[in-house]
Design a protein around this motif. Sequence first.
Motif, PDB file in Angstrom:
ATOM      1  N   THR A  10       0.834  -1.205   0.000  1.00 27.18           N
ATOM      2  CA  THR A  10       0.000   0.000   0.000  1.00 27.18           C
ATOM      3  C   THR A  10       0.868   1.255   0.000  1.00 27.18           C
ATOM      4  OG1 THR A  10      -1.744  -1.163   1.173  1.00 27.18           O
ATOM      5  CG2 THR A  10      -1.811   1.235   1.253  1.00 27.18           C
ATOM      6  N   ASP A  11       1.905   1.250   0.794  1.00 25.93           N
ATOM      7  CA  ASP A  11       2.809   2.399   0.839  1.00 25.93           C
ATOM      8  C   ASP A  11       3.476   2.631  -0.514  1.00 25.93           C
ATOM      9  OD1 ASP A  11       2.204   2.828   3.502  1.00 25.93           O
ATOM     10  OD2 ASP A  11       3.962   1.753   4.251  1.00 25.93           O
ATOM     11  N   LEU A  12       3.850   1.558  -1.192  1.00 26.38           N
ATOM     12  CA  LEU A  12       4.481   1.695  -2.507  1.00 26.38           C
ATOM     13  C   LEU A  12       3.511   2.234  -3.552  1.00 26.38           C
ATOM     14  CD1 LEU A  12       6.741  -1.463  -2.597  1.00 26.38           C
ATOM     15  CD2 LEU A  12       7.487   0.921  -2.618  1.00 26.38           C
ATOM     16  N   ARG A  13       2.237   1.912  -3.419  1.00 24.82           N
ATOM     17  CA  ARG A  13       1.248   2.506  -4.335  1.00 24.82           C
ATOM     18  C   ARG A  13       1.159   4.008  -4.125  1.00 24.82           C
ATOM     19  NH1 ARG A  13      -3.833  -0.751  -3.338  1.00 24.82           N
ATOM     20  NH2 ARG A  13      -2.547  -1.971  -1.950  1.00 24.82           N
ATOM     21  N   ARG A  14       1.198   4.434  -2.870  1.00 23.24           N
ATOM     22  CA  ARG A  14       1.202   5.877  -2.583  1.00 23.24           C
ATOM     23  C   ARG A  14       2.447   6.537  -3.195  1.00 23.24           C
ATOM     24  NH1 ARG A  14      -0.014   4.111   3.018  1.00 23.24           N
ATOM     25  NH2 ARG A  14      -2.241   4.359   3.274  1.00 23.24           N
ATOM     26  N   ILE A  15       3.586   5.911  -2.973  1.00 28.67           N
ATOM     27  CA  ILE A  15       4.845   6.445  -3.489  1.00 28.67           C
ATOM     28  C   ILE A  15       4.800   6.541  -5.014  1.00 28.67           C
ATOM     29  CG2 ILE A  15       7.293   5.860  -3.781  1.00 28.67           C
ATOM     30  CD1 ILE A  15       7.133   4.751  -0.844  1.00 28.67           C
ATOM     31  N   SER A  16       4.258   5.527  -5.645  1.00 27.41           N
ATOM     32  CA  SER A  16       4.122   5.533  -7.097  1.00 27.41           C
ATOM     33  C   SER A  16       3.286   6.720  -7.564  1.00 27.41           C
ATOM     34  CB  SER A  16       3.476   4.229  -7.569  1.00 27.41           C
ATOM     35  OG  SER A  16       3.232   4.275  -8.944  1.00 27.41           O
ATOM     36  N   TYR A  17       2.188   6.969  -6.902  1.00 25.41           N
ATOM     37  CA  TYR A  17       1.305   8.088  -7.263  1.00 25.41           C
ATOM     38  C   TYR A  17       2.027   9.419  -7.085  1.00 25.41           C
ATOM     39  CZ  TYR A  17      -2.802  11.086  -7.369  1.00 25.41           C
ATOM     40  OH  TYR A  17      -3.705  12.068  -7.673  1.00 25.41           O
ATOM     41  N   TRP A  18       2.770   9.551  -6.003  1.00 25.14           N
ATOM     42  CA  TRP A  18       3.488  10.807  -5.767  1.00 25.14           C
ATOM     43  C   TRP A  18       4.581  11.020  -6.807  1.00 25.14           C
ATOM     44  CZ3 TRP A  18       3.740   9.211  -0.010  1.00 25.14           C
ATOM     45  CH2 TRP A  18       2.531   9.550   0.607  1.00 25.14           C
ATOM     46  N   PHE A  19       5.287   9.966  -7.192  1.00 21.04           N
ATOM     47  CA  PHE A  19       6.263  10.104  -8.275  1.00 21.04           C
ATOM     48  C   PHE A  19       5.566  10.541  -9.549  1.00 21.04           C
ATOM     49  CE2 PHE A  19       9.518   7.243  -6.156  1.00 21.04           C
ATOM     50  CZ  PHE A  19      10.539   8.162  -6.168  1.00 21.04           C
ATOM     51  N   TYR A  20       4.453   9.912  -9.862  1.00 21.21           N
ATOM     52  CA  TYR A  20       3.714  10.223 -11.087  1.00 21.21           C
ATOM     53  C   TYR A  20       3.269  11.675 -11.107  1.00 21.21           C
ATOM     54  CZ  TYR A  20       0.378   9.841 -14.885  1.00 21.21           C
ATOM     55  OH  TYR A  20      -0.292  10.030 -16.058  1.00 21.21           O
ATOM     56  N   GLN A  21       2.853  12.185  -9.953  1.00 20.20           N
ATOM     57  CA  GLN A  21       2.420  13.580  -9.847  1.00 20.20           C
ATOM     58  C   GLN A  21       3.582  14.564  -9.883  1.00 20.20           C
ATOM     59  OE1 GLN A  21       0.205  13.640  -6.140  1.00 20.20           O
ATOM     60  NE2 GLN A  21      -1.653  14.033  -7.306  1.00 20.20           N
TER      61      GLN A  21
END
Length: 84
Positions: A10-21
């Motif tokens: 779950t934390d990695l999904r958040r991190i992925s979204y923040w990188f994408y943004q």
Amino acid sequence: MSRELANLSTDLRRISYWFYQGRTKLALSFLDHCLKIYPNLDISIGCYPSLKEELLGIKKLTKQKFKAAERSLTASLILLHHYL
């Protein structure tokens, strides 16, 4: 350990979204946080000989936000699949 893997996923999904943004600073900060709160990351899961090394590899991709986002999301899905 399996619950930790689900939480890390779950934390990695958040991190992925923040990188994408483009919120690289936040993503890197949270990635460092994950490396601290999940102490047992020197394990082999899926195609990763060392999960910790994969997370450190993601940290090196700060100039390539889409590649960092993709690798974070891929790691997240592999962890989730391993958990289930």
